[in-house]
Scaffold this active site. Structure first.
Site, PDB file in Angstrom:
ATOM      1  N   GLN A 111       0.839  -1.199   0.000  1.00 14.09           N
ATOM      2  CA  GLN A 111       0.000   0.000   0.000  1.00 14.09           C
ATOM      3  C   GLN A 111       0.875   1.250   0.000  1.00 14.09           C
ATOM      4  O   GLN A 111       1.617   1.492   0.942  1.00 14.09           O
ATOM      5  CB  GLN A 111      -0.914  -0.007   1.227  1.00 14.09           C
ATOM      6  CG  GLN A 111      -1.802   1.211   1.373  1.00 14.09           C
ATOM      7  CD  GLN A 111      -2.524   1.241   2.708  1.00 14.09           C
ATOM      8  OE1 GLN A 111      -2.144   0.532   3.634  1.00 14.09           O
ATOM      9  NE2 GLN A 111      -3.552   2.054   2.822  1.00 14.09           N
ATOM     10  N   SER A 114       0.719   6.505   2.749  1.00 17.18           N
ATOM     11  CA  SER A 114       1.336   7.462   3.678  1.00 17.18           C
ATOM     12  C   SER A 114       2.576   8.111   3.066  1.00 17.18           C
ATOM     13  O   SER A 114       3.298   7.507   2.283  1.00 17.18           O
ATOM     14  CB  SER A 114       1.726   6.765   4.981  1.00 17.18           C
ATOM     15  OG  SER A 114       0.590   6.303   5.670  1.00 17.18           O
ATOM     16  N   SER A 146       4.349  -1.474   4.441  1.00 19.05           N
ATOM     17  CA  SER A 146       4.535  -2.859   4.887  1.00 19.05           C
ATOM     18  C   SER A 146       4.699  -3.779   3.680  1.00 19.05           C
ATOM     19  O   SER A 146       3.925  -3.712   2.724  1.00 19.05           O
ATOM     20  CB  SER A 146       3.335  -3.319   5.707  1.00 19.05           C
ATOM     21  OG  SER A 146       3.152  -2.507   6.833  1.00 19.05           O
ATOM     22  N   GLU A 229      -9.393  -1.839   5.442  1.00 14.94           N
ATOM     23  CA  GLU A 229      -8.172  -2.043   6.216  1.00 14.94           C
ATOM     24  C   GLU A 229      -8.482  -2.067   7.708  1.00 14.94           C
ATOM     25  O   GLU A 229      -7.965  -2.907   8.455  1.00 14.94           O
ATOM     26  CB  GLU A 229      -7.164  -0.940   5.918  1.00 14.94           C
ATOM     27  CG  GLU A 229      -5.881  -1.032   6.739  1.00 14.94           C
ATOM     28  CD  GLU A 229      -4.943   0.148   6.530  1.00 14.94           C
ATOM     29  OE1 GLU A 229      -3.739  -0.016   6.757  1.00 14.94           O
ATOM     30  OE2 GLU A 229      -5.428   1.225   6.153  1.00 14.94           O
ATOM     31  N   GLU A 362      -5.784   9.299  16.740  1.00 15.16           N
ATOM     32  CA  GLU A 362      -6.327  10.657  16.792  1.00 15.16           C
ATOM     33  C   GLU A 362      -7.296  10.898  15.630  1.00 15.16           C
ATOM     34  O   GLU A 362      -8.383  11.462  15.809  1.00 15.16           O
ATOM     35  CB  GLU A 362      -5.193  11.679  16.761  1.00 15.16           C
ATOM     36  CG  GLU A 362      -4.318  11.690  18.008  1.00 15.16           C
ATOM     37  CD  GLU A 362      -3.295  10.551  18.031  1.00 15.16           C
ATOM     38  OE1 GLU A 362      -2.617  10.382  19.051  1.00 15.16           O
ATOM     39  OE2 GLU A 362      -3.173   9.833  17.019  1.00 15.16           O
TER      40      GLU A 362
END
Length: 392
Positions: A111, A114, A146, A229, A362
């Site tokens: 993936q 990020s 990952s 996910e 968060e």
């Protein structure tokens, strides 16, 4: 199709394809072609158009017959995230090309979401994709990826239009990780391992036929991926006392000399919370059988992270000096990641990442507040555009 009819179909399949004498890959391909891979997927794409509730029946019957599985732990991102997204937004050609080798494990996925400057705010990503004829030229950097060192393909979100509000200028791609310009570098974690990577994309050319969804639709497509996910991380169907609570309960039973009244009280509280979370996960999966995952998956993932960290900390306290030992700091790039694996020190350190991966705790609290509880969002603007407009 009834469960009895499904059982008969599997029995017929096993008669023709004996697991003991059939090549593993040939067996998995035949199982996919028979619609016995994801039975809730449409016919022709590994399924029979049934419900998700019938999948455990299928998996159990194949396991009892000694059939090989598709090693789901090695391709969790592909099976749990890429496949549902391709099914939801892919063209028929894309589904035919990618779903079968994904399910059989011939192609492992990672993936590319990020970024160093946009970890918790996906819509702030800076990786650019510029159209060049029938291709897109991609430049940028991704992080915390990952399994990138083992992956053949990646789900990738890039900015294709910097002139519109950030949520509208994103497009979703299927990136070949073996293409020129893809550079994968390990990131060593606090555990000593490097299951994560940083990925540099330099003039990577992606054919337009590997664009998933419409140009500019990347935010909506990515949200489908992120919801699945969170279900994959926090909403798994599990037996009682599985996962971290099972590890800590076993440690408690095996070391009675280490018990104290305070530890006993904390363990019981966490055991109850873990069981409530497990049952809530079962309810969520029953809901998913009737449609796509919703924002409730954020609550499951948030709970999973909190319980993993509290339980792994409790285990260290229970073990005392023994819990301070760490087995091996050798830097390795593991093929599989087991949250409950190795020793107590590893579990404690690895759990620290649970509140970051799959969406930070968060951000998930904001999702729960706004999309589940209906609370008003915090006032945010971008280029003087109201937040409600940005979210469209």
């Amino acid at each position: 199709m009834t469960t009895d009819e499904l059982r008969r179909l599997i029995a017929q399949f096993l008669t023709v394809h004996n697991p003991a004498t059939t090549d593993r890959l040939q067996f998995l391909r035949a199982r996919y072609d028979a619609g016995l891979a994801w039975v809730h997927f449409p016919p022709g794409h590994g399924g029979l158009g049934l419900t998700q509730e019938q999948q455990p029946v299928v998996d159990q019957l194949f396991a009892l017959a000694g059939a090989p599985d598709n090693n789901p732990q090695a391709n969790g991102i592909g099976l749990g995230m890429a496949a549902p997204t391709i099914l939801a937004f892919g063209t028929e050609e894309q589904k035919r090309r990618f779903l079968r080798p994904l399910w059989t494990g011939e192609e492992v996925w990672c993936q590319l979401f990020s970024e160093p400057g946009a970890g918790s705010d996906l819509a702030a990503l800076a990786t650019r994709a510029v159209r060049d004829g029938d291709e897109w030229v991609v430049n940028g950097q991704k992080v915390w990826t990952s399994g990138a060192h083992q992956a053949q393909f990646a789900i990738l979100v890039a900015r294709t239009n910097p002139e519109v509000p950030k949520h509208r200028g994103m497009t979703y791609f299927l990136c070949d990780m073996t293409d020129p310009g893809v550079d994968v570098r390990p990131l060593r974690q606090i555990t000593g391992e490097a299951e994560f990577n940083e990925v540099f994309l330099t003039d990577v050319r992606i054919p337009d036929c590997q664009r998933l969804g419409d140009e500019g639709q990347g935010w909506a497509v990515a949200n489908t991926t992120l919801n699945t996910e969170r279900v994959a991380i926090g909403g798994k169907s599990a037996a009682r006392e599985s996962g971290m609570i099972g590890v800590v309960a076993r440690t408690w039973r095996e070391h009675p000399q280490l018990r104290t009244p305070d530890l006993h009280d904390r363990l019981l509280r966490l055991w109850v919370e873990s069981e409530v979370a497990r049952l809530a996960g079962l309810r969520l999966r029953q809901k998913l059988a009737a449609g796509r995952p919703g924002p409730e998956s954020a609550a499951m993932k948030l709970t999973f992270a909190r319980l993993s960290q509290q339980l792994s900390g409790l285990e260290l306290e229970l073990l005392g000096e023994q819990g301070l030992r760490y087995s091996d700091w050798t830097m390795v790039r593991p093929e599989l990641v087991d949250f409950t694996g190795r020793d107590a020190g590893y579990r404690y350190l690895r759990a620290k990442g649970n509140s970051i991966e799959g969406g930070t705790s968060e951000i998930l609290r904001n999702i729960i507040a706004e999309r589940v509880l209906g609370l008003p969002p915090e006032p945010r603007t971008d280029k003087n555009v109201p937040w409600k407009e940005l979210a469209k």
